[in-house]
Design a protein around this motif. Sequence first.
Motif, PDB file in Angstrom:
ATOM      1  N   ARG A 226      46.515  47.972  33.189  1.00  0.00           N
ATOM      2  CA  ARG A 226      45.357  47.183  33.617  1.00  0.00           C
ATOM      3  C   ARG A 226      45.810  45.789  34.028  1.00  0.00           C
ATOM      4  O   ARG A 226      46.644  45.170  33.358  1.00  0.00           O
ATOM      5  CB  ARG A 226      44.336  47.058  32.483  1.00  0.00           C
ATOM      6  N   ALA A 227      45.278  45.323  35.144  1.00  0.00           N
ATOM      7  CA  ALA A 227      45.466  43.943  35.581  1.00  0.00           C
ATOM      8  C   ALA A 227      44.111  43.247  35.491  1.00  0.00           C
ATOM      9  O   ALA A 227      43.103  43.778  35.972  1.00  0.00           O
ATOM     10  CB  ALA A 227      46.003  43.883  37.010  1.00  0.00           C
ATOM     11  N   GLU A 228      44.092  42.069  34.897  1.00  0.00           N
ATOM     12  CA  GLU A 228      42.833  41.356  34.689  1.00  0.00           C
ATOM     13  C   GLU A 228      43.007  39.875  34.991  1.00  0.00           C
ATOM     14  O   GLU A 228      43.974  39.253  34.547  1.00  0.00           O
ATOM     15  CB  GLU A 228      42.345  41.530  33.252  1.00  0.00           C
ATOM     16  N   ILE A 229      42.093  39.327  35.778  1.00  0.00           N
ATOM     17  CA  ILE A 229      42.027  37.887  35.999  1.00  0.00           C
ATOM     18  C   ILE A 229      40.906  37.351  35.119  1.00  0.00           C
ATOM     19  O   ILE A 229      39.755  37.766  35.247  1.00  0.00           O
ATOM     20  CB  ILE A 229      41.766  37.536  37.472  1.00  0.00           C
ATOM     21  N   GLU A 230      41.253  36.455  34.211  1.00  0.00           N
ATOM     22  CA  GLU A 230      40.288  35.926  33.256  1.00  0.00           C
ATOM     23  C   GLU A 230      39.661  34.657  33.811  1.00  0.00           C
ATOM     24  O   GLU A 230      40.318  33.617  33.915  1.00  0.00           O
ATOM     25  CB  GLU A 230      40.970  35.648  31.916  1.00  0.00           C
ATOM     26  N   GLY A 231      38.383  34.738  34.183  1.00  0.00           N
ATOM     27  CA  GLY A 231      37.664  33.572  34.671  1.00  0.00           C
ATOM     28  C   GLY A 231      36.867  32.907  33.565  1.00  0.00           C
ATOM     29  O   GLY A 231      36.766  33.416  32.446  1.00  0.00           O
ATOM     30  N   ASP A 232      36.294  31.740  33.875  1.00  0.00           N
ATOM     31  CA  ASP A 232      35.469  31.048  32.892  1.00  0.00           C
ATOM     32  C   ASP A 232      34.156  31.780  32.644  1.00  0.00           C
ATOM     33  O   ASP A 232      33.635  31.792  31.533  1.00  0.00           O
ATOM     34  CB  ASP A 232      35.167  29.620  33.358  1.00  0.00           C
ATOM     35  N   LYS A 233      33.615  32.393  33.685  1.00  0.00           N
ATOM     36  CA  LYS A 233      32.328  33.078  33.569  1.00  0.00           C
ATOM     37  C   LYS A 233      32.453  34.578  33.822  1.00  0.00           C
ATOM     38  O   LYS A 233      31.706  35.362  33.247  1.00  0.00           O
ATOM     39  CB  LYS A 233      31.323  32.474  34.557  1.00  0.00           C
ATOM     40  N   VAL A 234      33.372  34.959  34.695  1.00  0.00           N
ATOM     41  CA  VAL A 234      33.497  36.360  35.082  1.00  0.00           C
ATOM     42  C   VAL A 234      34.955  36.784  34.980  1.00  0.00           C
ATOM     43  O   VAL A 234      35.844  36.073  35.455  1.00  0.00           O
ATOM     44  CB  VAL A 234      32.984  36.587  36.529  1.00  0.00           C
ATOM     45  N   ASP A 235      35.200  37.927  34.347  1.00  0.00           N
ATOM     46  CA  ASP A 235      36.527  38.544  34.342  1.00  0.00           C
ATOM     47  C   ASP A 235      36.532  39.708  35.324  1.00  0.00           C
ATOM     48  O   ASP A 235      35.581  40.486  35.371  1.00  0.00           O
ATOM     49  CB  ASP A 235      36.884  39.062  32.949  1.00  0.00           C
ATOM     50  N   VAL A 236      37.591  39.804  36.112  1.00  0.00           N
ATOM     51  CA  VAL A 236      37.729  40.935  37.039  1.00  0.00           C
ATOM     52  C   VAL A 236      38.961  41.722  36.653  1.00  0.00           C
ATOM     53  O   VAL A 236      39.983  41.150  36.260  1.00  0.00           O
ATOM     54  CB  VAL A 236      37.804  40.461  38.508  1.00  0.00           C
ATOM     55  N   GLU A 237      38.880  43.033  36.752  1.00  0.00           N
ATOM     56  CA  GLU A 237      40.003  43.868  36.345  1.00  0.00           C
ATOM     57  C   GLU A 237      40.030  45.168  37.134  1.00  0.00           C
ATOM     58  O   GLU A 237      39.028  45.582  37.717  1.00  0.00           O
ATOM     59  CB  GLU A 237      39.920  44.194  34.849  1.00  0.00           C
TER      60      GLU A 237
END
Length: 225
Positions: free
Chosen positions: A75-86
């Motif tokens: 899994r690749a995940e970009i951790e945002g302040d409000k939204v995480d995308v993976e």
Amino acid sequence: MIYMGTKNILVFFLALASVLLSLTVVSAAEIADVYSVEVNGIPALSDEASVTAGETVTVKVYFDALENASDVDIRAEIEGDKVDVEEKDGPFTIESGFSYRKTLTLDVPYELENEVSDDTSLVIKIWNNDHKTEETMILRVQRPTYNAEIMSISLRSQTVEAGDTMPIDVVVKNIGYNNLDDLFVTAQIKDLNVKSTIYFGDIVSFECFDEDDEPCDEDDEDISR
């Protein structure tokens, strides 16, 4: 007798704790050695990759298998302040000592508020029920170079006579990285084959205002970044 019973119970709990600790160590064993991560072809493990907010990026993960394992997921995940995308890929099988590459795609979240750029985390996780490996790296997220956003469009009147002029109020905000020079806005009614273009002029980058809410000079460092 009471003392011996207490001692036996204590020994039992110590033995049980030792077994549980051993199980924990086994379950936490690494499943892979991630030796390269590329984001749009740029090496990312050194925390030097930059992406653009709102774009779709390709993440390539290269790793050596440390275990013979089935039902493996990545899994690749970009951790945002409000939204995480993976995005996740799997299950697949790996064999110890061999190298693998997995490719995933992610949409970079657009969460920049008062900055033209900021840092976010990219997390790569490879795991199955028994083992896992996790790598975290920093991505630099920048605003698009030029990005004019229409904030509102309003008509001063809902009706108009043939041949009259129909005023339209348009509010445009520059949310890009750089200033917008010589901006034009076109309004069109396709069914009537009517079109009008007006000159908006120059719009500074949204954050470029001084303490008195006056636009920065064109020579200001904030503009030329």
